[in-house]
Design a protein around this motif. Structure first.
Motif, PDB file in Angstrom:
ATOM      1  N   ASP A  47      -0.438 -12.594  17.310  1.00 18.00           N
ATOM      2  CA  ASP A  47      -0.651 -13.474  16.165  1.00 18.00           C
ATOM      3  C   ASP A  47      -2.128 -13.515  15.787  1.00 18.00           C
ATOM      4  N   LYS A  48      -2.993 -13.501  16.784  1.00 17.15           N
ATOM      5  CA  LYS A  48      -4.431 -13.484  16.514  1.00 17.15           C
ATOM      6  C   LYS A  48      -4.829 -12.183  15.832  1.00 17.15           C
ATOM      7  N   PHE A  49      -4.225 -11.078  16.262  1.00 12.22           N
ATOM      8  CA  PHE A  49      -4.519  -9.800  15.610  1.00 12.22           C
ATOM      9  C   PHE A  49      -4.047  -9.833  14.160  1.00 12.22           C
ATOM     10  N   ARG A  50      -2.844 -10.344  13.935  1.00  9.20           N
ATOM     11  CA  ARG A  50      -2.275 -10.337  12.591  1.00  9.20           C
ATOM     12  C   ARG A  50      -3.060 -11.218  11.620  1.00  9.20           C
ATOM     13  N   LEU A  57     -10.768  -7.066   9.415  1.00  8.59           N
ATOM     14  CA  LEU A  57     -11.016  -5.631   9.280  1.00  8.59           C
ATOM     15  C   LEU A  57     -10.658  -5.082   7.902  1.00  8.59           C
ATOM     16  N   PHE A  58      -9.555  -5.561   7.331  1.00  9.27           N
ATOM     17  CA  PHE A  58      -8.978  -4.869   6.178  1.00  9.27           C
ATOM     18  C   PHE A  58      -8.968  -5.635   4.865  1.00  9.27           C
ATOM     19  N   SER A  59      -9.237  -6.945   4.881  1.00  7.95           N
ATOM     20  CA  SER A  59      -9.043  -7.739   3.663  1.00  7.95           C
ATOM     21  C   SER A  59     -10.233  -7.651   2.713  1.00  7.95           C
ATOM     22  N   SER A  60     -10.434  -6.474   2.178  1.00  3.77           N
ATOM     23  CA  SER A  60     -11.514  -6.258   1.229  1.00  3.77           C
ATOM     24  C   SER A  60     -11.280  -4.949   0.499  1.00  3.77           C
ATOM     25  N   GLU A  61     -11.802  -4.874  -0.698  1.00  6.03           N
ATOM     26  CA  GLU A  61     -11.745  -3.618  -1.435  1.00  6.03           C
ATOM     27  C   GLU A  61     -12.554  -2.542  -0.717  1.00  6.03           C
ATOM     28  N   GLU A  62     -13.506  -3.017   0.086  1.00  5.21           N
ATOM     29  CA  GLU A  62     -14.307  -2.118   0.931  1.00  5.21           C
ATOM     30  C   GLU A  62     -14.177  -2.592   2.380  1.00  5.21           C
ATOM     31  N   PRO A  63     -13.061  -2.268   3.031  1.00  2.00           N
ATOM     32  CA  PRO A  63     -12.797  -2.761   4.391  1.00  2.00           C
ATOM     33  C   PRO A  63     -13.776  -2.196   5.409  1.00  2.00           C
ATOM     34  N   GLN A  64     -13.832  -2.857   6.573  1.00  2.00           N
ATOM     35  CA  GLN A  64     -14.707  -2.376   7.632  1.00  2.00           C
ATOM     36  C   GLN A  64     -14.305  -0.976   8.066  1.00  2.00           C
ATOM     37  N   ARG A  65     -13.013  -0.712   8.050  1.00  2.00           N
ATOM     38  CA  ARG A  65     -12.489   0.635   8.304  1.00  2.00           C
ATOM     39  C   ARG A  65     -11.089   0.724   7.736  1.00  2.00           C
ATOM     40  N   GLN A  68      -5.168   2.296  10.554  1.00  2.00           N
ATOM     41  CA  GLN A  68      -4.656   3.465  11.255  1.00  2.00           C
ATOM     42  C   GLN A  68      -3.266   3.193  11.822  1.00  2.00           C
ATOM     43  N   HIS A  69      -2.689   4.245  12.400  1.00  2.00           N
ATOM     44  CA  HIS A  69      -1.330   4.141  12.938  1.00  2.00           C
ATOM     45  C   HIS A  69      -1.233   3.078  14.038  1.00  2.00           C
ATOM     46  N   ASP A  70      -2.236   2.976  14.899  1.00  2.00           N
ATOM     47  CA  ASP A  70      -2.216   1.967  15.958  1.00  2.00           C
ATOM     48  C   ASP A  70      -2.193   0.555  15.379  1.00  2.00           C
ATOM     49  N   ASP A  71      -2.904   0.346  14.281  1.00  2.00           N
ATOM     50  CA  ASP A  71      -2.902  -0.961  13.623  1.00  2.00           C
ATOM     51  C   ASP A  71      -1.513  -1.284  13.085  1.00  2.00           C
ATOM     52  N   VAL A  72      -0.872  -0.283  12.489  1.00  2.00           N
ATOM     53  CA  VAL A  72       0.482  -0.479  11.962  1.00  2.00           C
ATOM     54  C   VAL A  72       1.438  -0.849  13.084  1.00  2.00           C
ATOM     55  N   ARG A  73       1.339  -0.141  14.201  1.00  2.00           N
ATOM     56  CA  ARG A  73       2.232  -0.444  15.330  1.00  2.00           C
ATOM     57  C   ARG A  73       1.997  -1.856  15.860  1.00  2.00           C
ATOM     58  N   SER A  74       0.739  -2.288  15.899  1.00  2.00           N
ATOM     59  CA  SER A  74       0.445  -3.649  16.357  1.00  2.00           C
ATOM     60  C   SER A  74       1.049  -4.685  15.421  1.00  2.00           C
ATOM     61  N   VAL A 142      -2.278  -8.197   4.883  1.00  2.00           N
ATOM     62  CA  VAL A 142      -3.533  -8.301   5.635  1.00  2.00           C
ATOM     63  C   VAL A 142      -4.690  -7.716   4.838  1.00  2.00           C
ATOM     64  N   HIS A 143      -4.384  -6.914   3.822  1.00  2.00           N
ATOM     65  CA  HIS A 143      -5.433  -6.401   2.934  1.00  2.00           C
ATOM     66  C   HIS A 143      -5.785  -7.413   1.843  1.00  2.00           C
ATOM     67  N   ASP A 144      -4.809  -8.213   1.425  1.00  2.00           N
ATOM     68  CA  ASP A 144      -5.055  -9.213   0.379  1.00  2.00           C
ATOM     69  C   ASP A 144      -4.311 -10.502   0.727  1.00  2.00           C
ATOM     70  N   PRO A 145      -4.783 -11.228   1.748  1.00  2.00           N
ATOM     71  CA  PRO A 145      -4.058 -12.410   2.239  1.00  2.00           C
ATOM     72  C   PRO A 145      -4.011 -13.567   1.259  1.00  2.00           C
ATOM     73  N   ASP A 146      -4.906 -13.599   0.295  1.00  2.00           N
ATOM     74  CA  ASP A 146      -4.907 -14.703  -0.660  1.00  2.00           C
ATOM     75  C   ASP A 146      -3.757 -14.601  -1.661  1.00  2.00           C
ATOM     76  N   ARG A 147      -3.361 -13.363  -2.011  1.00  2.00           N
ATOM     77  CA  ARG A 147      -2.403 -13.184  -3.103  1.00  2.00           C
ATOM     78  C   ARG A 147      -1.085 -12.536  -2.694  1.00  2.00           C
ATOM     79  N   VAL A 148      -0.987 -12.042  -1.479  1.00  2.00           N
ATOM     80  CA  VAL A 148       0.225 -11.315  -1.068  1.00  2.00           C
ATOM     81  C   VAL A 148       0.838 -11.988   0.150  1.00  2.00           C
ATOM     82  N   ILE A 149       2.098 -12.377   0.028  1.00  2.00           N
ATOM     83  CA  ILE A 149       2.798 -13.025   1.139  1.00  2.00           C
ATOM     84  C   ILE A 149       3.659 -11.996   1.872  1.00  2.00           C
ATOM     85  N   PHE A 150       3.754 -12.151   3.163  1.00  2.00           N
ATOM     86  CA  PHE A 150       4.638 -11.328   3.978  1.00  2.00           C
ATOM     87  C   PHE A 150       6.090 -11.754   3.744  1.00  2.00           C
TER      88      PHE A 150
END
Length: 259
Positions: A47-50, A57-65, A68-74, A142-150
């Motif tokens: 839950d902390k990772f999510r 890491l990812f919630s930006s038009e210019e993410p930190q990186r 990757q596949h490992d992130d998807v699996r997590s 996780v890329h756009d947490p303000d506007r996109v719901i899971f």
């Protein structure tokens, strides 16, 4: 029953805030009921990772990186432990080629940030094996947490069905309805879509726990009248149309394994 004042169209900012504050303790409690194998992360750690690490890491038009596949699996592991357990989903997701995952996600997000359209982004992400609208919405959120719901069951029940259980097909139309309802609440209360998701989880797990009690090995399945579904032939056919809760996807119809 969820009281009428807590339905999405009626809930106040104060009520919303109080329920949001319950989320952490609820996840800790549920995490304690889900034993882990050696080396496996707990629900609380996932839950902390999510909600923290991945968003950072990812919630930006210019993410930190790039993701990757490992992130998807997590994130998929979090989805399985946080909600319904689907035994075939992780195998399907893990079968994707790492380069294909990276390329598909990078392309989808590049297009999304130029003209944010959740439906188009979900279509692009869902080209990956094992990724349907629900999982694709998780990766996008996780890329756009303000506007996109899971696309969680709890969010769909609360936002689209007056906090009542109902069969879910996990298709693109249902997600458009869900995200539209979430954005109305985001605008009215000036909150993030991710926090709407959390409040829905608290409401449906704590306030309506006769419907969505914490799950372990076997997912809770509900019929239109709120009762549990048996393994009979007619119910089994219904389940196959609601996201393959029990029946593994067949080789010629692999899309059934996508959620």
């Amino acid at each position: 029953m969820v009281q009428s004042t807590l339905l999405c169209e009626n809930i106040s900012a104060d009520q919303f805030g109080l329920l949001l504050n319950e989320y952490g303790d609820l996840v800790e409690a549920i995490s304690g009921t889900k034993p882990t194998k050696e080396g496996q992360r707990t629900l609380s750690e996932l839950d902390k990772f999510r909600y923290e690490t991945a968003v950072e890491l990812f919630s930006s038009e210019e993410p930190q990186r790039a993701m990757q596949h490992d992130d998807v699996r997590s994130l998929v592991e979090w989805k399985l432990r946080h909600g319904k357990f689907r035994p075939t989903l992780m195998k399907l997701v893990a079968s994707n080629d790492e380069d294909t995952v990276a390329h598909t996600l990078a392309g989808a997000m590049s297009t999304y940030w130029k003209a944010p359209d959740a439906s188009k982004a979900l279509d692009a992400i869902a080209k990956l094996k094992g990724i349907g609208p629900a999982t694709a919405s998780l990766l996008l959120s996780v890329h756009d947490p303000d506007r996109v719901i899971f696309f969680s069951d709890e969010a769909f029940y609360w936002l689209c069905n007056d906090a009542k259980p109902c069969p879910i097909k996990y298709n693109a139309k249902e997600y458009r309805d869900l995200n539209a309802s979430a954005l109305k609440l985001v605008k009215r209360l000036e909150v993030s879509a991710t926090n709407v998701e959390k409040v829905a989880y608290v409401l449906m797990r704590k306030k309506h726990n006769d419907v969505v009690a914490p799950r372990q090995e076997t997912p809770l399945l509900v019929s239109e009248n709120g009762g549990s579904l048996s393994g009979g032939g007619g119910d089994k056919r219904k389940l196959q149309n609601e996201g393959d809760e029990i029946t593994p996807p067949q080789p010629r119809r692999s899309k059934r394994g996508k959620t």
